[in-house]
Scaffold this active site. Structure first.
Site, PDB file in Angstrom:
ATOM      1  N   GLY A  35       0.845  -1.208   0.000  1.00  0.00           N
ATOM      2  CA  GLY A  35       0.000   0.000   0.000  1.00  0.00           C
ATOM      3  C   GLY A  35       0.869   1.242   0.000  1.00  0.00           C
ATOM      4  O   GLY A  35       0.571   2.226   0.687  1.00  0.00           O
ATOM      5  N   ALA A  36       1.931   1.215  -0.825  1.00  0.00           N
ATOM      6  CA  ALA A  36       2.962   2.257  -0.737  1.00  0.00           C
ATOM      7  C   ALA A  36       2.691   3.459  -1.629  1.00  0.00           C
ATOM      8  O   ALA A  36       3.531   4.340  -1.726  1.00  0.00           O
ATOM      9  CB  ALA A  36       4.315   1.643  -1.083  1.00  0.00           C
ATOM     10  N   ASN A  37       1.512   3.502  -2.266  1.00  0.00           N
ATOM     11  CA  ASN A  37       1.273   4.610  -3.194  1.00  0.00           C
ATOM     12  C   ASN A  37       0.500   5.761  -2.565  1.00  0.00           C
ATOM     13  O   ASN A  37       0.233   6.758  -3.236  1.00  0.00           O
ATOM     14  CB  ASN A  37       0.515   4.113  -4.433  1.00  0.00           C
ATOM     15  CG  ASN A  37      -0.826   3.506  -4.078  1.00  0.00           C
ATOM     16  OD1 ASN A  37      -0.872   2.356  -3.651  1.00  0.00           O
ATOM     17  ND2 ASN A  37      -1.895   4.260  -4.207  1.00  0.00           N
ATOM     18  N   GLY A  39      -0.897   7.910   1.351  1.00  0.00           N
ATOM     19  CA  GLY A  39      -0.949   8.085   2.804  1.00  0.00           C
ATOM     20  C   GLY A  39       0.273   7.585   3.560  1.00  0.00           C
ATOM     21  O   GLY A  39       1.428   7.937   3.252  1.00  0.00           O
ATOM     22  N   GLY A  41       1.716   4.624   3.751  1.00  0.00           N
ATOM     23  CA  GLY A  41       2.662   3.774   3.013  1.00  0.00           C
ATOM     24  C   GLY A  41       3.591   4.589   2.142  1.00  0.00           C
ATOM     25  O   GLY A  41       4.794   4.299   2.048  1.00  0.00           O
ATOM     26  N   SER A 163      -3.653  -0.289  14.181  1.00  0.00           N
ATOM     27  CA  SER A 163      -4.451   0.918  14.425  1.00  0.00           C
ATOM     28  C   SER A 163      -5.000   0.922  15.846  1.00  0.00           C
ATOM     29  O   SER A 163      -5.259  -0.139  16.417  1.00  0.00           O
ATOM     30  CB  SER A 163      -5.626   0.939  13.449  1.00  0.00           C
ATOM     31  OG  SER A 163      -6.479   2.012  13.738  1.00  0.00           O
ATOM     32  N   TYR A 189     -13.545  -2.976  11.111  1.00  0.00           N
ATOM     33  CA  TYR A 189     -12.159  -2.492  11.116  1.00  0.00           C
ATOM     34  C   TYR A 189     -11.467  -2.974  12.398  1.00  0.00           C
ATOM     35  O   TYR A 189     -10.349  -3.490  12.372  1.00  0.00           O
ATOM     36  CB  TYR A 189     -12.183  -0.973  11.032  1.00  0.00           C
ATOM     37  CG  TYR A 189     -10.844  -0.301  10.874  1.00  0.00           C
ATOM     38  CD1 TYR A 189     -10.159  -0.321   9.664  1.00  0.00           C
ATOM     39  CD2 TYR A 189     -10.264   0.402  11.937  1.00  0.00           C
ATOM     40  CE1 TYR A 189      -8.930   0.333   9.510  1.00  0.00           C
ATOM     41  CE2 TYR A 189      -9.055   1.057  11.797  1.00  0.00           C
ATOM     42  CZ  TYR A 189      -8.386   1.015  10.587  1.00  0.00           C
ATOM     43  OH  TYR A 189      -7.178   1.656  10.443  1.00  0.00           O
TER      44      TYR A 189
HETATM   45  N1  LIG Z   1      -4.755   7.362   8.256  1.00  0.00           N
HETATM   46  C1  LIG Z   1      -4.919   7.091   9.539  1.00  0.00           C
HETATM   47  O1  LIG Z   1      -5.233   7.973  10.355  1.00  0.00           O
HETATM   48  C2  LIG Z   1      -4.694   5.687  10.038  1.00  0.00           C
HETATM   49  C3  LIG Z   1      -4.891   5.457  11.410  1.00  0.00           C
HETATM   50  C4  LIG Z   1      -4.674   4.167  11.905  1.00  0.00           C
HETATM   51  C5  LIG Z   1      -4.261   3.169  11.049  1.00  0.00           C
HETATM   52  N2  LIG Z   1      -4.099   3.424   9.715  1.00  0.00           N
HETATM   53  C6  LIG Z   1      -3.656   2.310   8.864  1.00  0.00           C
HETATM   54  O2  LIG Z   1      -2.640   2.753   7.987  1.00  0.00           O
HETATM   55  C7  LIG Z   1      -2.625   1.913   6.832  1.00  0.00           C
HETATM   56  C8  LIG Z   1      -2.545   2.788   5.599  1.00  0.00           C
HETATM   57  O3  LIG Z   1      -3.745   3.526   5.475  1.00  0.00           O
HETATM   58  P1  LIG Z   1      -3.799   5.064   5.025  1.00  0.00           P
HETATM   59  O4  LIG Z   1      -4.487   5.793   6.099  1.00  0.00           O
HETATM   60  O5  LIG Z   1      -2.493   5.498   4.549  1.00  0.00           O
HETATM   61  O6  LIG Z   1      -4.869   4.953   3.834  1.00  0.00           O
HETATM   62  P2  LIG Z   1      -4.709   5.111   2.257  1.00  0.00           P
HETATM   63  O7  LIG Z   1      -4.112   6.427   1.917  1.00  0.00           O
HETATM   64  O8  LIG Z   1      -6.050   4.777   1.710  1.00  0.00           O
HETATM   65  O9  LIG Z   1      -3.672   3.978   1.882  1.00  0.00           O
HETATM   66  C9  LIG Z   1      -4.026   2.629   1.895  1.00  0.00           C
HETATM   67  C10 LIG Z   1      -3.131   1.888   0.935  1.00  0.00           C
HETATM   68  O10 LIG Z   1      -3.527   0.504   0.949  1.00  0.00           O
HETATM   69  C11 LIG Z   1      -3.770   0.111  -0.391  1.00  0.00           C
HETATM   70  N3  LIG Z   1      -4.771  -0.931  -0.508  1.00  0.00           N
HETATM   71  C12 LIG Z   1      -6.032  -0.947  -0.032  1.00  0.00           C
HETATM   72  N4  LIG Z   1      -6.658  -2.065  -0.445  1.00  0.00           N
HETATM   73  C13 LIG Z   1      -5.759  -2.767  -1.194  1.00  0.00           C
HETATM   74  C14 LIG Z   1      -5.802  -3.984  -1.907  1.00  0.00           C
HETATM   75  N5  LIG Z   1      -6.905  -4.725  -1.981  1.00  0.00           N
HETATM   76  N6  LIG Z   1      -4.681  -4.401  -2.540  1.00  0.00           N
HETATM   77  C15 LIG Z   1      -3.561  -3.659  -2.520  1.00  0.00           C
HETATM   78  N7  LIG Z   1      -3.461  -2.485  -1.880  1.00  0.00           N
HETATM   79  C16 LIG Z   1      -4.556  -2.055  -1.225  1.00  0.00           C
HETATM   80  C17 LIG Z   1      -4.252   1.382  -1.083  1.00  0.00           C
HETATM   81  O11 LIG Z   1      -4.164   1.233  -2.495  1.00  0.00           O
HETATM   82  P3  LIG Z   1      -5.116   2.126  -3.463  1.00  0.00           P
HETATM   83  O12 LIG Z   1      -4.535   3.496  -3.463  1.00  0.00           O
HETATM   84  O13 LIG Z   1      -5.002   1.403  -4.773  1.00  0.00           O
HETATM   85  O14 LIG Z   1      -6.484   2.078  -2.879  1.00  0.00           O
HETATM   86  C18 LIG Z   1      -3.285   2.390  -0.507  1.00  0.00           C
HETATM   87  O15 LIG Z   1      -2.047   2.297  -1.151  1.00  0.00           O
HETATM   88  C19 LIG Z   1      -3.868   1.049   6.915  1.00  0.00           C
HETATM   89  O16 LIG Z   1      -3.516  -0.236   7.361  1.00  0.00           O
HETATM   90  C20 LIG Z   1      -4.722   1.762   7.949  1.00  0.00           C
HETATM   91  O17 LIG Z   1      -5.588   0.891   8.623  1.00  0.00           O
HETATM   92  C21 LIG Z   1      -4.298   4.660   9.194  1.00  0.00           C
END
Ligand SMILES: NC(=O)c1ccc[n+]([C@@H]2O[C@H](COP(=O)([O-])OP(=O)(O)OC[C@H]3O[C@@H](n4cnc5c(N)ncnc54)[C@H](OP(=O)(O)O)[C@@H]3O)[C@@H](O)[C@H]2O)c1
Length: 308
Positions: A35-37, A39, A41, A163, A189
């Site tokens: 998920g490196a593209n 937020g 990642g 999380s 979640y």
């Molecule tokens: N943001 C927060 O405040 C927060 C807080 C607690 C935990 N987290 C955790 O942090 C992690 C990253 O989340 P984020 O907040 O950075 O959200 P994000 O910007 O939506 O990033 C999520 C990443 O996961 C990828 N992904 C989702 N479903 C996928 C699939 N089926 N196959 C491959 N890749 C997939 C997305 O790809 P696409 O771009 O193609 O969708 C994107 O690269 C998650 O595990 C989340 O639960 C985030």
């Protein structure tokens, strides 16, 4: 007298507390980030690249992946590569693992970051509830398939981007697919993140003495694309209310770098960090008997139990 917040809500203060950093280099280290593209990642990939690592970005969308790769490459001295996989499909998790094993003779850091939050219950092509499948099962399967390579590359570190949402709970090992209960986004979640945490303690124990560590972390409450798969009402609420409270995801990248590189963590394993501050997870996520059940269920659901 200094007032202490009760254990259950201490995480709220930890998130805005000063965080640890490291100047340690990751030169010559190969780091895989899912998920490196976007937020968290993407920020992790940038920090790892800046720190000298060769970064491998596992992403599902080739176009988004290429744009992100170009941004990370600008900061990197080492190569930055992409592996494409939809982690909602177990077969694609296996293909991604096979590609990684065939391409990289060493893997030193695995950051299982890909994840989502869904307000409604959907299922994957494998018939699994999507949030459980991506947030927990995909990270479990990828970790297990790369485990021997990580051991051969030791010292190596696995970082599970978990999380504070694990505190919402919702995990019922007899109904991980939410077929018998009403699904809500928060509980779904919470269940996925609880399951992941419970398996971290099991894996940490199994990895003792191998030179491979595994820790889980909350990446802060930060701006990202999370939730963009949900309906307009949710997206409006997130934009108008939640987003106003969120921090810059750069803090998540910096914390993941610290977890990946800090020399003082060389033998730290089986812990939960709020960014860089160690924290006690919710009690239900510490139930080792439940953890053993989740572990074998995850082996069954991912097909690992049937692997030779
Ligand atoms: N943001 C927060 O405040 C927060 C807080 C607690 C935990 N987290 C955790 O942090 C992690 C990253 O989340 P984020 O907040 O950075 O959200 P994000 O910007 O939506 O990033 C999520 C990443 O996961 C990828 N992904 C989702 N479903 C996928 C699939 N089926 N196959 C491959 N890749 C997939 C997305 O790809 P696409 O771009 O193609 O969708 C994107 O690269 C998650 O595990 C989340 O639960 C985030």
């Amino acid at each position: 007298m200094k007032l202490q917040l009760p254990e259950q809500i201490r995480f709220l203060a930890n998130e805005r507390a000063p965080q640890k950093t490291t100047d340690a280099s990751l030169d010559g280290r190969i780091c895989v980030v899912t998920g490196a593209n976007s937020g968290v990642g993407l920020e992790a990939a940038k920090h790892l690249a800046r720190g000298g690592a060769q970064v491998v970005m596992v992403c599902r969308d080739p176009k988004k992946a290429e744009a992100a790769r170009a941004a990370v490459k600008e900061l990197a001295a080492a190569p930055v590569e992409v592996v494409i996989a939809d982690l909602a499909r177990l077969a694609e998790v296996r293909e991604a693992a096979a590609t990684l094993l065939a391409t990289y003779p060493r893997i030193h850091v695995l950051v299982n970051n890909a994840g989502l939050h869904s307000t409604s219950r959907t299922t994957t092509a494998d018939g699994l509830e999507t949030v459980f499948a991506v947030n927990h099962l995909a990270s479990f399967l990828l970790t297990r398939l790369l485990l021997e390579r990580l051991k051969e590359s030791a010292p190596a570190r696995i970082i599970q981007v978990n999380s504070q949402g694990h505190r919402f709970n919702g995990l019922d090992v007899d109904d991980v697919n939410w077929e018998r209960r009403h699904y809500t986004g928060l509980r779904g979640y919470g269940a996925s993140k609880t399951a992941q945490l419970l398996t971290v303690w099991e894996l940490a124990e199994q990895l003792e003495g191998t030179g491979v560590t595994i820790n889980a972390m909350h990446p802060g409450s930060v701006h990202s694309g999370i939730g963009r798969n949900n309906g307009p009402l949710y997206r409006w609420f997130k934009q108008q209310v939640i987003d106003r409270t969120l921090l810059d995801p750069e803090i998540s990248g910096r914390a993941i770098y610290w977890l990946a590189a800090a020399p003082e963590l060389a033998s730290t394993s089986g812990r939960f960090f709020n960014l860089t501050r160690e924290e006690r997870p919710a009690r239900h996520a510490l139930d080792r008997d439940l953890g053993k059940r989740v572990f074998s269920l995850s082996e069954e659901l991912t097909g690992l139990a049937a692997d030779p």
